[in-house]
Design a protein around this motif. Structure first.
Motif, PDB file in Angstrom:
ATOM      1  N   MET A  30       1.013  -1.200  -0.038  1.00 43.49           N
ATOM      2  CA  MET A  30      -0.034  -0.327   0.340  1.00 43.49           C
ATOM      3  C   MET A  30       0.729   1.284   0.220  1.00 43.49           C
ATOM      4  N   LEU A  31       1.831   1.200   0.661  1.00 48.52           N
ATOM      5  CA  LEU A  31       2.830   2.367   0.805  1.00 48.52           C
ATOM      6  C   LEU A  31       3.428   2.481  -0.582  1.00 48.52           C
ATOM      7  N   ARG A  32       3.663   1.179  -1.199  1.00 50.48           N
ATOM      8  CA  ARG A  32       4.565   2.034  -2.676  1.00 50.48           C
ATOM      9  C   ARG A  32       3.374   1.437  -3.517  1.00 50.48           C
ATOM     10  N   ALA A  33       1.992   1.556  -3.309  1.00 50.95           N
ATOM     11  CA  ALA A  33       1.373   1.897  -4.272  1.00 50.95           C
ATOM     12  C   ALA A  33       1.185   3.731  -4.273  1.00 50.95           C
ATOM     13  N   ALA A  34       1.061   4.327  -3.326  1.00 48.42           N
ATOM     14  CA  ALA A  34       0.761   5.106  -2.648  1.00 48.42           C
ATOM     15  C   ALA A  34       1.835   6.429  -3.222  1.00 48.42           C
ATOM     16  N   GLY A  35       3.038   5.649  -3.912  1.00 48.04           N
ATOM     17  CA  GLY A  35       4.803   6.404  -3.813  1.00 48.04           C
ATOM     18  C   GLY A  35       5.287   6.805  -2.704  1.00 48.04           C
ATOM     19  N   VAL A  36       4.932   6.271  -2.032  1.00 46.35           N
ATOM     20  CA  VAL A  36       6.273   6.080  -0.684  1.00 46.35           C
ATOM     21  C   VAL A  36       7.461   5.941  -1.122  1.00 46.35           C
ATOM     22  N   GLY A  37       8.521   5.966  -0.626  1.00 43.54           N
ATOM     23  CA  GLY A  37       9.849   5.370  -1.267  1.00 43.54           C
ATOM     24  C   GLY A  37      10.987   6.655  -0.293  1.00 43.54           C
ATOM     25  N   PRO A  38      12.466   6.549  -0.674  1.00 45.48           N
ATOM     26  CA  PRO A  38      13.252   7.093  -0.284  1.00 45.48           C
ATOM     27  C   PRO A  38      13.430   8.947  -0.347  1.00 45.48           C
ATOM     28  N   GLY A  39      13.916   9.365   0.763  1.00 49.61           N
ATOM     29  CA  GLY A  39      12.782  10.849   1.078  1.00 49.61           C
ATOM     30  C   GLY A  39      12.025  10.963   1.415  1.00 49.61           C
ATOM     31  N   ASP A  40      10.844  10.027   2.325  1.00 54.60           N
ATOM     32  CA  ASP A  40      10.213   9.910   2.670  1.00 54.60           C
ATOM     33  C   ASP A  40      10.373   9.440   4.271  1.00 54.60           C
ATOM     34  N   GLU A  41       9.115   9.992   4.837  1.00 60.73           N
ATOM     35  CA  GLU A  41       9.242   9.834   5.713  1.00 60.73           C
ATOM     36  C   GLU A  41       7.595   9.094   6.417  1.00 60.73           C
ATOM     37  N   VAL A  42       7.785   8.487   7.474  1.00 62.21           N
ATOM     38  CA  VAL A  42       6.160   7.468   7.810  1.00 62.21           C
ATOM     39  C   VAL A  42       6.302   7.946   9.052  1.00 62.21           C
ATOM     40  N   VAL A  43       5.576   8.293   9.517  1.00 58.44           N
ATOM     41  CA  VAL A  43       4.943   7.799  11.230  1.00 58.44           C
ATOM     42  C   VAL A  43       4.469   6.576  11.689  1.00 58.44           C
ATOM     43  N   VAL A  44       4.938   5.712  12.577  1.00 54.88           N
ATOM     44  CA  VAL A  44       4.234   4.573  12.719  1.00 54.88           C
ATOM     45  C   VAL A  44       4.865   3.995  14.464  1.00 54.88           C
ATOM     46  N   PRO A  45       3.803   3.821  15.141  1.00 57.64           N
ATOM     47  CA  PRO A  45       3.997   3.448  16.430  1.00 57.64           C
ATOM     48  C   PRO A  45       5.325   2.673  17.334  1.00 57.64           C
ATOM     49  N   ALA A  46       5.428   2.838  18.239  1.00 60.08           N
ATOM     50  CA  ALA A  46       6.618   2.132  18.316  1.00 60.08           C
ATOM     51  C   ALA A  46       6.419   1.020  19.604  1.00 60.08           C
ATOM     52  N   PHE A  47       5.153   0.809  20.016  1.00 57.81           N
ATOM     53  CA  PHE A  47       4.781   0.086  20.943  1.00 57.81           C
ATOM     54  C   PHE A  47       3.694  -1.437  20.300  1.00 57.81           C
ATOM     55  N   GLY A  48       4.632  -2.434  19.297  1.00 60.57           N
ATOM     56  CA  GLY A  48       3.816  -3.818  19.101  1.00 60.57           C
ATOM     57  C   GLY A  48       5.066  -4.467  18.680  1.00 60.57           C
ATOM     58  N   ASN A  49       4.536  -4.945  17.724  1.00 58.69           N
ATOM     59  CA  ASN A  49       5.560  -4.978  16.970  1.00 58.69           C
ATOM     60  C   ASN A  49       6.692  -4.936  16.129  1.00 58.69           C
ATOM     61  N   ALA A  50       7.834  -5.004  15.377  1.00 60.71           N
ATOM     62  CA  ALA A  50       7.928  -4.301  13.879  1.00 60.71           C
ATOM     63  C   ALA A  50       8.011  -4.156  12.650  1.00 60.71           C
ATOM     64  N   GLU A  51       6.479  -5.007  12.695  1.00 57.65           N
ATOM     65  CA  GLU A  51       6.726  -5.204  11.187  1.00 57.65           C
ATOM     66  C   GLU A  51       5.928  -4.312  10.270  1.00 57.65           C
ATOM     67  N   VAL A  52       5.768  -3.446  10.895  1.00 57.66           N
ATOM     68  CA  VAL A  52       5.014  -2.276  10.357  1.00 57.66           C
ATOM     69  C   VAL A  52       6.322  -1.147   9.835  1.00 57.66           C
ATOM     70  N   ALA A  53       7.282  -0.949  11.043  1.00 51.77           N
ATOM     71  CA  ALA A  53       8.307  -0.137  10.569  1.00 51.77           C
ATOM     72  C   ALA A  53       9.318  -0.904   9.945  1.00 51.77           C
ATOM     73  N   GLU A  54       8.888  -2.253   9.456  1.00 48.86           N
ATOM     74  CA  GLU A  54       9.958  -2.990   8.533  1.00 48.86           C
ATOM     75  C   GLU A  54       9.210  -2.841   7.418  1.00 48.86           C
TER      76      GLU A  54
END
Length: 220
Positions: A1-25
């Motif tokens: 979904m991120l790639r489809a929206a054009g998110v890539g190098p140079g961008d930042e994505v805000v995510v939670p740190a409380f949980g597993n690492a799969e979203v950050a990965e």
């Protein structure tokens, strides 16, 4: 979904740190940078105010993760997204049949009214109790872990839902201050509310926890 929206190098994505690492990965796999924001201490989901504070001109998206059966405040998070032109994605949890959710809610209500010495979860609208997460008050990890060992010794299964926040993992180490995230990681404990539990099982959980609750600071 991120790639489809054009998110890539140079961008930042805000995510939670409380949980597993799969979203950050997932963010890292696009070449973007995961930026960690703090959680709401009641819902354990991203705090919209913290997301707003973490937003920079490079922020392209945020990922709201629903936690323990309690939904994130998507209305406010979408408001943040609209103000800053961000893509807002949601990661949900597996949905259980209605009857199972109803039974978990029934068991959660039983614990809510009987547990002492721990802080019970806020019921909240739409809470499905994928996990019944309490806070063990005190001075952090040693108290919670000692409590968990003692409860297990009394025959009650319990687990620490988040042992290490993602921003403290070696591959995502960050100096960002996330006090609510770290406090939750130190204090939270998941107790069983499975639909298969009998009333006797529930009584055993209450007895095991309440036998220890008096040794802890009062829960506020």
């Amino acid at each position: 979904m991120l790639r489809a929206a054009g998110v890539g190098p140079g961008d930042e994505v805000v995510v939670p740190a409380f949980g597993n690492a799969e979203v950050a990965e997932a963010v890292a796999l696009t070449g973007a940078l995961p930026v960690f924001a703090d959680i709401d201490p009641v819902t354990y989901c991203l705090d919209p105010s913290a997301v707003e504070a973490a937003t920079t001109p490079r922020t392209a998206a945020l990922v709201a993760v629903h936690r323990f059966g309690r939904p994130a405040d998507v209305t406010r998070l979408h408001g943040v997204g609209q103000r800053h032109g961000l893509l807002v994605l949601e990661q949900g949890e597996s949905e259980a049949p209605y009857d199972e959710v109803a039974q978990r809610r029934e068991r959660a209500a039983y614990l809510d009214t009987r547990l002492r010495g721990v802080r019970t979860p806020d019921s909240g609208e739409g809470h499905t109790y994928q996990q019944y997460v309490v806070r063990v008050p005190g001075n952090g990890r040693p108290d919670r872990d000692a409590f968990a060992r003692a409860v297990r010794a009394r025959g009650v299964e319990c687990r620490v839902p988040v042992k290490t926040p993602v921003h403290r993992l070696p591959e995502f180490r960050s100096r960002v201050a996330l006090p609510e995230t770290e406090r939750a990681a130190d204090e939270t404990l998941s107790l069983p509310v499975d639909a298969t539990l009998t009333r006797r099982d529930m009584q055993r959980i209450v007895a095991a926890c309440n036998a220890l609750g008096g040794l802890l600071q009062p829960a506020f």
